[in-house]
Design a protein around this motif. Sequence first.
Motif, PDB file in Angstrom:
ATOM      1  N   LEU A  13       0.698  -1.173  -0.044  1.00 58.87           N
ATOM      2  CA  LEU A  13       0.071   0.112   0.086  1.00 58.87           C
ATOM      3  C   LEU A  13       0.877   1.072   0.014  1.00 58.87           C
ATOM      4  N   HIS A  14       0.461   2.390  -0.702  1.00 61.19           N
ATOM      5  CA  HIS A  14       1.150   3.826  -0.731  1.00 61.19           C
ATOM      6  C   HIS A  14       0.970   4.153   0.683  1.00 61.19           C
ATOM      7  N   THR A  15       2.050   5.052   1.129  1.00 63.24           N
ATOM      8  CA  THR A  15       2.076   5.795   2.172  1.00 63.24           C
ATOM      9  C   THR A  15       1.717   7.451   1.739  1.00 63.24           C
ATOM     10  N   PRO A  16       0.554   7.897   1.988  1.00 67.47           N
ATOM     11  CA  PRO A  16       0.328   9.152   1.741  1.00 67.47           C
ATOM     12  C   PRO A  16       0.750  10.223   2.675  1.00 67.47           C
TER      13      PRO A  16
ATOM     14  N   VAL B 128      -3.707   4.911   5.554  1.00 68.29           N
ATOM     15  CA  VAL B 128      -3.084   3.889   4.852  1.00 68.29           C
ATOM     16  C   VAL B 128      -4.028   2.832   4.596  1.00 68.29           C
TER      17      VAL B 128
ATOM     18  N   ARG C 229      12.394   3.554   1.692  1.00 65.92           N
ATOM     19  CA  ARG C 229      10.867   3.279   0.762  1.00 65.92           C
ATOM     20  C   ARG C 229      11.048   3.085  -0.518  1.00 65.92           C
ATOM     21  N   TRP C 230      12.024   3.595  -1.305  1.00 64.33           N
ATOM     22  CA  TRP C 230      12.241   3.456  -2.679  1.00 64.33           C
ATOM     23  C   TRP C 230      12.745   1.987  -2.629  1.00 64.33           C
TER      24      TRP C 230
ATOM     25  N   GLN D  67       9.461  -0.461  -1.967  1.00 64.65           N
ATOM     26  CA  GLN D  67       7.958  -0.135  -2.315  1.00 64.65           C
ATOM     27  C   GLN D  67       7.482  -1.252  -2.928  1.00 64.65           C
ATOM     28  N   ASP D  68       8.230  -1.948  -3.921  1.00 62.55           N
ATOM     29  CA  ASP D  68       7.483  -3.027  -4.984  1.00 62.55           C
ATOM     30  C   ASP D  68       8.009  -4.554  -4.631  1.00 62.55           C
TER      31      ASP D  68
ATOM     32  N   ASP E 250       5.074   3.759   8.345  1.00 65.81           N
ATOM     33  CA  ASP E 250       5.796   4.891   8.572  1.00 65.81           C
ATOM     34  C   ASP E 250       5.537   5.421   9.837  1.00 65.81           C
TER      35      ASP E 250
END
Length: 580
Positions: free
Chosen positions: A345-348, A363, A533-534, A537-538, A545
Amino acid sequence: MPSKDKTDFQTQKQYFHRQRSCLFKLFIGLPLLVIMCILVEWSNMGNDNKKNIPPSFLSQHLTGLHNSSTSDDSAGSQSLRSFFQSEFGISLQSYYMLQEAVYWPGPHRPITHLSMSTSPENTKFTIQNLKESYQTGEELFVMVHAKDFNNNSKDYGGDFFQAKLFWSKSKASVFGDVVDLLNGSYSVRFLLPWVGEAQVAVRLIHSSEAVQVLKHHRDTDSDRVYYNGYYEAPGPNKTRLNEVVECNVKWDKNGLESLGTKNCCCEYSDPRTRETWRCKKPKSLPCSALVYHSMGSYRNRLTKEEKALMEETNKGIKGDENIIKILHSPGNKTIDVPEKCRPGLHTPVPAGFFLDDVWTSFVCNISHFTPQTTTKCLKDKHIYMMGDSTMRQWFEFFVKTIPTLKQMNLHVQYNAGPLMAVDVENNIDLHWRAHGFPLRTFKTAVASLHYISNEIDDLAGGPHTIIMLNLGPHFTTYPLDFFTLRVLRIRKALLALLQRAPDTTVIIKTVNTGYKDVFGSDWYSLQLDRVLRWAFQDVGVYILDVWQMTACHYSKENIHPGPIIIKNEIDVLLSFICPK
């Protein structure tokens, strides 16, 4: 005054000239053909006027290697792409994205006096288009205008600000998204998530000039934190011979060559990670006699001018003191999070908010756990925690919270571990161990220090296995390429683990805020956080976070946050493990 186009061309030309001699450490030992291909690929990048890649953080290695070329440019590109893909499972384009993520602008002029730097007293913020009232889910925008100590407006970016919206009476706070406009102004976006009132707070963590001090010392002065190696061997009449020497990471340049050259040192290379720990040779004992490791001390090499810049750190700036009134907005989906917690999931920004000391996540849908539901969630689980003392706080929380979980005495140095707790009744075993060299800790056995990637390689994984890991504070004084290599090796190990046991649960904890000096600044931590994070991320893992949680809470900042923050972190963690 040169034209902008000419200046940009000169900057780009200088950048690509540097790139031809900038190969990082992992390339050592590659065949010459591959190195030639890499050089050609970077050369091709320089001919593409449409690309605007920021300066790389890669250190200079393989000095003396001259420019090379090959008749087949496409072969060069393919070789470089294949190397990144086969070695670490990342694309070349992804690697370029990392360079963009960690790029940080700086002053476009020499700084000759403190008065030229950003002044927290003269810098102000204003709320844009303030309304009488807002509804939950709306956004609030703030502009920060940086000025120097002579009250002159600055015309370049690079200042490190942190911002939050808060209301003390309801113990509410939310992290603000700061965007550098690169002209001395900064835009801050806030989401308005709670009903009630709020105020804006903005801090200048470091001026753009102080950031350059931090960057310079990170890239040239890594041995300002050093370590002790303890050598022991049998002596006459049943005595023990002892020597203590200085140790550190083996890395070209960056100040770490101060230990010496050639026959100066004992080197301890890990065969799997290919990382090398190095200690000065003892006067009378062999290299094989290294038994213990500890933190050494700190060297503060800041100049008088640099100290003056660093003193203007973590200062609140003045601005609109208006009270923001937030009303309930029925049916607003902006702040509703119905999604079940799952990997990837993306962390906004913001990732959530505090209200009455309880964190609500944007999240995924988190629960708040009691000791009983915590035990139920962890039942029949093997839990492996790896990292630093901020991860050890989670271990300590579980030992204190679960009545049936009993910590065993493994007769080790507590701060470095390994630590273990067992709940026989519920079939839970909980482990924590430090991440290995470099580690700022008390005297501990070298044999107890393991690299995280090696530990992951030795785990079978499966539906009953949970892995939690973090990296950060102990790497702040080292170049980003060193940290990136460490993270990429962990990434590779996790990919292999998830391939053989895809039902393993993996949680990556991001970096805490808290440090503000040349040995562990939040700016360093933010850069490390972006690398983490980079890299993950995948990968199919959870990224938890804690950066925003530790930055916006009202409690005094500490690299080891207090019980309230830890409890909320654990609620998010358990919601990942046992989603609803």
